[in-house]
Design a protein around this motif. Sequence first.
Motif, mmCIF file in Angstrom:
data_model
loop_
_atom_site.group_PDB
_atom_site.id
_atom_site.type_symbol
_atom_site.label_atom_id
_atom_site.label_comp_id
_atom_site.label_asym_id
_atom_site.label_seq_id
_atom_site.Cartn_x
_atom_site.Cartn_y
_atom_site.Cartn_z
ATOM 1 N N PHE A 1 -0.102 -2.386 10.346
ATOM 2 C CA PHE A 1 -1.494 -3.221 9.058
ATOM 3 C C PHE A 1 -1.097 -4.544 9.639
ATOM 4 N N HIS B 1 5.700 5.449 6.718
ATOM 5 C CA HIS B 1 4.950 4.668 6.109
ATOM 6 C C HIS B 1 4.973 3.039 6.041
ATOM 7 N N LEU C 1 2.686 0.686 7.787
ATOM 8 C CA LEU C 1 2.275 -0.935 6.768
ATOM 9 C C LEU C 1 2.343 -2.303 8.100
ATOM 10 N N TYR D 1 1.196 5.289 0.548
ATOM 11 C CA TYR D 1 1.453 5.580 1.785
ATOM 12 C C TYR D 1 -0.043 7.158 1.771
ATOM 13 N N ILE E 1 -6.717 3.043 5.150
ATOM 14 C CA ILE E 1 -7.501 2.269 5.630
ATOM 15 C C ILE E 1 -6.989 2.414 7.770
ATOM 16 N N TRP E 2 -5.851 2.915 7.527
ATOM 17 C CA TRP E 2 -5.959 3.416 9.059
ATOM 18 C C TRP E 2 -7.095 4.161 9.803
ATOM 19 N N THR F 1 -2.859 5.837 0.772
ATOM 20 C CA THR F 1 -3.715 4.418 1.042
ATOM 21 C C THR F 1 -3.722 3.663 2.535
ATOM 22 N N ILE F 2 -2.559 3.158 3.063
ATOM 23 C CA ILE F 2 -2.400 2.892 4.425
ATOM 24 C C ILE F 2 -2.835 3.913 5.344
ATOM 25 N N PHE G 1 0.845 -1.158 0.103
ATOM 26 C CA PHE G 1 -0.234 0.170 0.081
ATOM 27 C C PHE G 1 1.116 1.113 0.663
#
Length: 379
Positions: free
Chosen positions: A341, A334, A338, A4, A10-11, A6-7, A2
């Motif tokens: 995640f 980043h 990850l 930066y 997501i978070w 997108t993550i 993913f």
Amino acid sequence: MFDYETIRLIWWLFIGVVAIAFALTEGFDFGICTLLPLLGKSDVERRVIINTVGATWEGNQVWLILLGGAIFAIWPAVYATLFSGLYAAMLLVLFSLFFRPAGFDYRSKIGNPAWRNAWDWGLFIGGTLPPILLGVLVGNLLLGLPFHLDQDLRSFYDGSFWALLSPFALLCGVIGLLVTSFHGALFLKWRTEGVIHDRARTAVSVLGPLLLISLTVATLWLMSSVDRPEITQMAGASAASNPLNKTVVAAGSGWLHHFLATPWMLLAPVLGLAGVALAWLLGKGQSKAGAFLMSSIGISGVLLTVGLGLFPFLLISTSDPRSSLTLWDATASHTTLLLAFWITVVFLPIVLLYTRWVYKVIWGSITEAAVLKDSHTLY
């Protein structure tokens, strides 16, 4: 895997899910403690009420710990600003939570009525103060907090504890208490029989309209009278975190314009009000699971309204709008996002499956006969 941007998104979704899970599980837990001395007229009745959450209250409280830990790891600037600037308020929440484990574990150790009555009121405090204070916190998140960042990105809180108690924030505190009490009454109605079941249904009938009126007033107040800042320039969503690398206009076009600009977001407040209304209509009748499900949907809608209304802000600064924190410029690195995640992807399903198993094993109505039969194993 993913990028930066997108993550980060997501978070934001993950932490929102954790916040909703906390509100839904600890919500009925808080509410039952608030209702304990009000709906339980005898020691046995109060033991029945306590044992509806006796096997799960500790697990429910873990969602709060997980929420705090996630904010610390994922949004360190938010954690630093909130937990340092609102230190006194956070301590009040923490101290009131101290009554809960002590009350649950020590109440039934001694049969003295004065001893048990004292711990009943201790549980009442532990179930009543946190939702009020957390509601006040949510109100201040919507209004904005007076803080600024220096050039080294150190956070300085410019307000006081008493400044947090504005009329709108206090209304949100009342809503927090009504939400948990209403949700708790529905859960209690679901898991009890006889006189406690009837009293819980009466509580639902009374609390439902109060909650609907409060939510409606707060929504109209927010949409019509509260300014929302606007970001006019900032680095890309994948840029390194630096909250000062943006331009923010203090007096934006308002919260209503923010929702109208993306019409599908209006589903959140509609879901919140409709869910609570249906929960009330079903709950004052014979419905158990259906009413509780509607209450859960309503609470989720309320929190979605807060999250979507703030997006992309995490904390709004009223004293220096440029210092406002967003999910695009106040996150950890980043690599950290990850790593966290993948840890979450592995362990969160295990936690959810275990939680589902626990509720499946302990589920069933709590009765006075069962409590008296198992006096040495139940609270």
